[in-house]
Motif scaffolding. Sequence first.
Motif, PDB file in Angstrom:
ATOM      1  N   LYS A   1      31.908  -5.398   2.754  1.00 53.80           N
ATOM      2  CA  LYS A   1      32.683  -4.447   3.545  1.00 53.80           C
ATOM      3  C   LYS A   1      32.069  -3.061   3.449  1.00 53.80           C
ATOM      4  O   LYS A   1      31.574  -2.665   2.407  1.00 53.80           O
ATOM      5  CB  LYS A   1      34.124  -4.416   3.052  1.00 53.80           C
ATOM      6  CG  LYS A   1      34.830  -5.711   3.310  1.00 53.80           C
ATOM      7  CD  LYS A   1      36.276  -5.610   2.981  1.00 53.80           C
ATOM      8  CE  LYS A   1      36.924  -6.946   3.298  1.00 53.80           C
ATOM      9  NZ  LYS A   1      38.341  -6.934   3.212  1.00 53.80           N
ATOM     10  N   ILE A   2      32.126  -2.328   4.526  1.00 57.71           N
ATOM     11  CA  ILE A   2      31.596  -0.970   4.575  1.00 57.71           C
ATOM     12  C   ILE A   2      32.775  -0.025   4.725  1.00 57.71           C
ATOM     13  O   ILE A   2      33.581  -0.173   5.637  1.00 57.71           O
ATOM     14  CB  ILE A   2      30.608  -0.807   5.747  1.00 57.71           C
ATOM     15  CG1 ILE A   2      29.433  -1.756   5.536  1.00 57.71           C
ATOM     16  CG2 ILE A   2      30.155   0.630   5.877  1.00 57.71           C
ATOM     17  CD1 ILE A   2      28.487  -1.812   6.690  1.00 57.71           C
ATOM     18  N   ALA A   3      32.896   0.925   3.830  1.00 58.48           N
ATOM     19  CA  ALA A   3      34.019   1.858   3.859  1.00 58.48           C
ATOM     20  C   ALA A   3      33.863   2.852   4.997  1.00 58.48           C
ATOM     21  O   ALA A   3      32.752   3.171   5.403  1.00 58.48           O
ATOM     22  CB  ALA A   3      34.102   2.608   2.531  1.00 58.48           C
ATOM     23  N   ALA A   4      35.000   3.322   5.520  1.00 59.64           N
ATOM     24  CA  ALA A   4      34.958   4.352   6.557  1.00 59.64           C
ATOM     25  C   ALA A   4      34.193   5.552   6.020  1.00 59.64           C
ATOM     26  O   ALA A   4      34.338   5.934   4.872  1.00 59.64           O
ATOM     27  CB  ALA A   4      36.368   4.749   6.962  1.00 59.64           C
ATOM     28  N   GLY A   5      33.344   6.128   6.837  1.00 54.76           N
ATOM     29  CA  GLY A   5      32.557   7.266   6.422  1.00 54.76           C
ATOM     30  C   GLY A   5      31.128   6.881   6.076  1.00 54.76           C
ATOM     31  O   GLY A   5      30.260   7.719   6.012  1.00 54.76           O
ATOM     32  N   THR A   6      30.868   5.589   5.865  1.00 48.59           N
ATOM     33  CA  THR A   6      29.516   5.127   5.600  1.00 48.59           C
ATOM     34  C   THR A   6      28.723   5.217   6.892  1.00 48.59           C
ATOM     35  O   THR A   6      29.206   4.836   7.949  1.00 48.59           O
ATOM     36  CB  THR A   6      29.523   3.669   5.100  1.00 48.59           C
ATOM     37  OG1 THR A   6      30.305   3.616   3.920  1.00 48.59           O
ATOM     38  CG2 THR A   6      28.131   3.176   4.822  1.00 48.59           C
TER      39      THR A   6
ATOM     40  N   ASP B   1      29.775  -3.335  19.583  1.00 56.02           N
ATOM     41  CA  ASP B   1      30.743  -4.421  19.683  1.00 56.02           C
ATOM     42  C   ASP B   1      31.887  -4.118  18.729  1.00 56.02           C
ATOM     43  O   ASP B   1      31.664  -3.619  17.624  1.00 56.02           O
ATOM     44  CB  ASP B   1      30.102  -5.754  19.298  1.00 56.02           C
ATOM     45  CG  ASP B   1      29.052  -6.188  20.301  1.00 56.02           C
ATOM     46  OD1 ASP B   1      29.329  -6.102  21.506  1.00 56.02           O
ATOM     47  OD2 ASP B   1      27.974  -6.616  19.873  1.00 56.02           O
ATOM     48  N   ALA B   2      33.107  -4.403  19.156  1.00 55.57           N
ATOM     49  CA  ALA B   2      34.279  -4.118  18.329  1.00 55.57           C
ATOM     50  C   ALA B   2      35.183  -5.334  18.287  1.00 55.57           C
ATOM     51  O   ALA B   2      35.219  -6.135  19.227  1.00 55.57           O
ATOM     52  CB  ALA B   2      35.039  -2.919  18.879  1.00 55.57           C
ATOM     53  N   GLU B   3      35.900  -5.464  17.189  1.00 59.48           N
ATOM     54  CA  GLU B   3      36.888  -6.531  17.080  1.00 59.48           C
ATOM     55  C   GLU B   3      38.111  -5.999  16.358  1.00 59.48           C
ATOM     56  O   GLU B   3      38.016  -5.069  15.555  1.00 59.48           O
ATOM     57  CB  GLU B   3      36.323  -7.748  16.345  1.00 59.48           C
ATOM     58  CG  GLU B   3      35.898  -7.509  14.930  1.00 59.48           C
ATOM     59  CD  GLU B   3      35.301  -8.741  14.270  1.00 59.48           C
ATOM     60  OE1 GLU B   3      35.606  -8.941  13.083  1.00 59.48           O
ATOM     61  OE2 GLU B   3      34.549  -9.472  14.915  1.00 59.48           O
ATOM     62  N   ALA B   4      39.263  -6.564  16.676  1.00 62.80           N
ATOM     63  CA  ALA B   4      40.522  -6.183  16.034  1.00 62.80           C
ATOM     64  C   ALA B   4      41.194  -7.457  15.536  1.00 62.80           C
ATOM     65  O   ALA B   4      41.204  -8.480  16.224  1.00 62.80           O
ATOM     66  CB  ALA B   4      41.433  -5.454  17.007  1.00 62.80           C
ATOM     67  N   GLU B   5      41.729  -7.388  14.338  1.00 65.40           N
ATOM     68  CA  GLU B   5      42.400  -8.530  13.714  1.00 65.40           C
ATOM     69  C   GLU B   5      43.813  -8.113  13.336  1.00 65.40           C
ATOM     70  O   GLU B   5      44.006  -7.100  12.658  1.00 65.40           O
ATOM     71  CB  GLU B   5      41.617  -8.946  12.461  1.00 65.40           C
ATOM     72  CG  GLU B   5      42.303  -9.978  11.619  1.00 65.40           C
ATOM     73  CD  GLU B   5      41.583 -10.197  10.288  1.00 65.40           C
ATOM     74  OE1 GLU B   5      42.101 -10.996   9.507  1.00 65.40           O
ATOM     75  OE2 GLU B   5      40.543  -9.576  10.036  1.00 65.40           O
TER      76      GLU B   5
ATOM     77  N   GLN C   1      27.722  -4.017  10.602  1.00 66.21           N
ATOM     78  CA  GLN C   1      29.025  -3.370  10.660  1.00 66.21           C
ATOM     79  C   GLN C   1      28.858  -1.883  10.367  1.00 66.21           C
ATOM     80  O   GLN C   1      28.267  -1.508   9.366  1.00 66.21           O
ATOM     81  CB  GLN C   1      29.964  -4.002   9.636  1.00 66.21           C
ATOM     82  CG  GLN C   1      31.371  -3.480   9.726  1.00 66.21           C
ATOM     83  CD  GLN C   1      32.302  -4.214   8.790  1.00 66.21           C
ATOM     84  OE1 GLN C   1      32.090  -5.364   8.483  1.00 66.21           O
ATOM     85  NE2 GLN C   1      33.323  -3.530   8.335  1.00 66.21           N
ATOM     86  N   VAL C   2      29.356  -1.028  11.274  1.00 67.18           N
ATOM     87  CA  VAL C   2      29.213   0.415  11.094  1.00 67.18           C
ATOM     88  C   VAL C   2      30.504   1.081  10.643  1.00 67.18           C
ATOM     89  O   VAL C   2      30.468   2.175  10.086  1.00 67.18           O
ATOM     90  CB  VAL C   2      28.676   1.113  12.367  1.00 67.18           C
ATOM     91  CG1 VAL C   2      27.252   0.696  12.631  1.00 67.18           C
ATOM     92  CG2 VAL C   2      29.549   0.845  13.560  1.00 67.18           C
ATOM     93  N   ILE C   3      31.643   0.450  10.888  1.00 60.04           N
ATOM     94  CA  ILE C   3      32.910   1.014  10.413  1.00 60.04           C
ATOM     95  C   ILE C   3      33.956  -0.089  10.368  1.00 60.04           C
ATOM     96  O   ILE C   3      33.896  -1.059  11.128  1.00 60.04           O
ATOM     97  CB  ILE C   3      33.389   2.193  11.294  1.00 60.04           C
ATOM     98  CG1 ILE C   3      34.538   2.935  10.621  1.00 60.04           C
ATOM     99  CG2 ILE C   3      33.774   1.721  12.685  1.00 60.04           C
ATOM    100  CD1 ILE C   3      34.873   4.266  11.257  1.00 60.04           C
ATOM    101  N   GLU C   4      34.903   0.071   9.447  1.00 63.29           N
ATOM    102  CA  GLU C   4      36.058  -0.806   9.343  1.00 63.29           C
ATOM    103  C   GLU C   4      37.235   0.056   8.918  1.00 63.29           C
ATOM    104  O   GLU C   4      37.099   0.874   8.002  1.00 63.29           O
ATOM    105  CB  GLU C   4      35.813  -1.893   8.302  1.00 63.29           C
ATOM    106  CG  GLU C   4      37.007  -2.801   8.108  1.00 63.29           C
ATOM    107  CD  GLU C   4      36.738  -3.868   7.060  1.00 63.29           C
ATOM    108  OE1 GLU C   4      36.860  -3.551   5.864  1.00 63.29           O
ATOM    109  OE2 GLU C   4      36.376  -4.987   7.446  1.00 63.29           O
ATOM    110  N   TYR C   5      38.359  -0.093   9.612  1.00 60.41           N
ATOM    111  CA  TYR C   5      39.548   0.666   9.232  1.00 60.41           C
ATOM    112  C   TYR C   5      40.787  -0.096   9.659  1.00 60.41           C
ATOM    113  O   TYR C   5      40.723  -0.994  10.499  1.00 60.41           O
ATOM    114  CB  TYR C   5      39.532   2.076   9.833  1.00 60.41           C
ATOM    115  CG  TYR C   5      39.501   2.120  11.341  1.00 60.41           C
ATOM    116  CD1 TYR C   5      40.679   2.262  12.064  1.00 60.41           C
ATOM    117  CD2 TYR C   5      38.302   2.019  12.034  1.00 60.41           C
ATOM    118  CE1 TYR C   5      40.662   2.304  13.448  1.00 60.41           C
ATOM    119  CE2 TYR C   5      38.276   2.057  13.417  1.00 60.41           C
ATOM    120  CZ  TYR C   5      39.454   2.196  14.116  1.00 60.41           C
ATOM    121  OH  TYR C   5      39.424   2.231  15.488  1.00 60.41           O
ATOM    122  N   GLN C   6      41.913   0.262   9.059  1.00 65.06           N
ATOM    123  CA  GLN C   6      43.176  -0.401   9.351  1.00 65.06           C
ATOM    124  C   GLN C   6      44.124   0.595  10.008  1.00 65.06           C
ATOM    125  O   GLN C   6      44.177   1.753   9.609  1.00 65.06           O
ATOM    126  CB  GLN C   6      43.767  -0.932   8.056  1.00 65.06           C
ATOM    127  CG  GLN C   6      45.005  -1.771   8.257  1.00 65.06           C
ATOM    128  CD  GLN C   6      45.366  -2.513   6.997  1.00 65.06           C
ATOM    129  OE1 GLN C   6      44.588  -3.306   6.500  1.00 65.06           O
ATOM    130  NE2 GLN C   6      46.545  -2.245   6.472  1.00 65.06           N
TER     131      GLN C   6
END
Length: 65
Positions: free
Chosen positions: A3-8, A19-23, A51-56
């Motif tokens: 996982k890559i933290a936001a801000g990376t 490309d984006a995906e939502a779960e 992956q360039v960003i992941e957030y909830q």
Amino acid sequence: MGKIAAGTKILCRVNRTLDAEAEVVELRPTKNLERFLFVYKNRAYNQRDQQVIEYQTTMMVTKKE
């Protein structure tokens, strides 16, 4: 893939497609029976499929009839 933290920061070039995906992570009621909380996780990937960003995100939504 880790996982890559936001801000990376990972390279994402200009004029490239992301490309984006939502779960959906959770859907829970509130005290107001007309509303509920909608929790989902977003991920975006660059042109190399990295992956360039992941957030909830949490949203309050009103039920449709």
